[in-house]
Design an enzyme around this catalytic site. Sequence first.
Site, short mmCIF file in Angstrom:
data_model
loop_
_atom_site.label_atom_id
_atom_site.label_comp_id
_atom_site.label_asym_id
_atom_site.label_seq_id
_atom_site.Cartn_x
_atom_site.Cartn_y
_atom_site.Cartn_z
N THR A 182 0.87 -1.20 0.00
CA THR A 182 0.00 0.00 0.00
C THR A 182 0.89 1.23 0.00
O THR A 182 1.88 1.25 0.72
CB THR A 182 -0.83 0.01 1.31
N ARG A 210 -15.66 -3.33 3.86
CA ARG A 210 -14.63 -2.99 4.85
C ARG A 210 -13.81 -1.78 4.35
O ARG A 210 -13.38 -1.73 3.21
CB ARG A 210 -13.70 -4.19 5.06
N VAL A 211 -13.61 -0.84 5.24
CA VAL A 211 -12.75 0.31 4.93
C VAL A 211 -11.62 0.30 5.94
O VAL A 211 -11.84 0.13 7.14
CB VAL A 211 -13.55 1.63 5.02
N GLY A 212 -10.41 0.46 5.45
CA GLY A 212 -9.25 0.48 6.34
C GLY A 212 -8.91 1.90 6.77
O GLY A 212 -9.73 2.82 6.68
N ASP A 213 -7.70 2.06 7.24
CA ASP A 213 -7.25 3.37 7.72
C ASP A 213 -6.91 4.33 6.58
O ASP A 213 -6.96 5.56 6.76
CB ASP A 213 -5.99 3.21 8.57
N THR A 233 0.87 2.58 7.18
CA THR A 233 0.61 1.36 6.43
C THR A 233 0.58 0.22 7.43
O THR A 233 1.11 0.34 8.53
CB THR A 233 1.67 1.14 5.32
N GLY A 234 -0.04 -0.89 7.03
CA GLY A 234 -0.15 -2.02 7.94
C GLY A 234 -1.60 -2.31 8.25
O GLY A 234 -2.49 -1.93 7.47
N GLY A 236 -4.93 -1.81 9.14
CA GLY A 236 -5.67 -0.56 9.27
C GLY A 236 -6.54 -0.47 10.51
O GLY A 236 -6.71 0.62 11.06
C1 SD4 Z 1 -5.49 -1.28 5.20
N1 SD4 Z 1 -3.51 -0.06 5.85
O1 SD4 Z 1 -6.42 -1.26 4.40
C2 SD4 Z 1 -4.13 -0.77 4.76
C3 SD4 Z 1 -3.32 -1.90 4.25
C4 SD4 Z 1 -1.87 -1.63 4.07
O2 SD4 Z 1 0.16 -2.30 3.25
O3 SD4 Z 1 -1.32 -0.66 4.46
N2 SD4 Z 1 -1.15 -2.50 3.46
O4 SD4 Z 1 -5.60 -1.73 6.34
#
Ligand code: SD4
Length: 321
Positions: A182, A210-213, A233-234, A236
């Site tokens: 990401t 689903r919505v991430g960060d 990143t990571g 979310g």
């Molecule tokens: C999420 N933070 O949708 C994003 C995923 C991500 O490297 O960063 N992936 O949770």
Amino acid sequence: MFDRKQFLKTSIAGLLPLGFTGFTSPKIYSGKKPVVISTWRTAVNANKSAWSVLTKGGYALDAVEEGVKVEEANPDNSTVGYGGRPDRDGRVTLDACVMDETGNCGSVACLENIMHPVSVARKIMTDSPHAMLVGPGAKQFALSQGFKEQDLLTPESKAAWEKWLESGNYSPPTINIENHDTIGMLALDSQGRISGACTTSGAAWKMHGRVGDSPIIGSGLFIDPMIGGAVATGLGEEVIKTAGSHLVVEMMRAGHSPNEACKIAVERIIERDPKNKEGVQVAYIALNTDGAYGGYSIRKGFDSVVTDPDGMRTEQVGYLY
Ligand code: SD4
């Protein structure tokens, strides 16, 4: 020698218990400009594209948009845009946002069939009265602005999804360099304007909707015009629970360096729930309005790409485990 910046930081730290939240003006541009920093070592081409805008004296917001668009269009990047892994129903749903040097922002979530969600997010910022649009409404807006519909599910993504369907088990992934790239990007241009962008297809095999960060202002991205910016990143869900990017920027306001601020924010994720030690990855990168930058991650494996007048380089960041 008298170090003015250090003096300001020490003075601010001493005043914090008195309720003083830090100097916000004047800005001191002592770092290297222009500069662009992005998440994960895979972002080399994205950084090159952003740098080609910055090096001509261009605008930071154009740089971050052009930069992350490279990954949105890259079918080999399985976590962003075209080629991004779908949700459990086989639908590619995209999240993105932008924020500029005035603190204006635009964000789009759960957008389908549009290659460049970051550009839709920018249009929401500039051409709508809103800060965020989601799902079918976001798509309707994108089409009204001339964006074209296209299928974003590549044959490789479809095959990976069909394989996943054999088990159909979803457990939050340990996102790391092996499986995630990401892209979050921050840029400071030669006029001292700071902007950021973040774009993703989110967690593979997530629930539909689903919505991430990444599109959440203050979680995946935050810019304070007087202080600087941060992107995440990571996993979310953990970033959202701690309003991570906003926390990083507030820690810089309190006088911490970008590195220290990112470290505090990843530590907060562990403090909130010590079980996150066990497999969760979250990383932040931050850039202040001086041009100083840094990053920190929960676990080893995260790095960033930086380009400034000294050239382009991949930089490892500190990590907790
Ligand atoms: C999420 N933070 O949708 C994003 C995923 C991500 O490297 O960063 N992936 O949770």
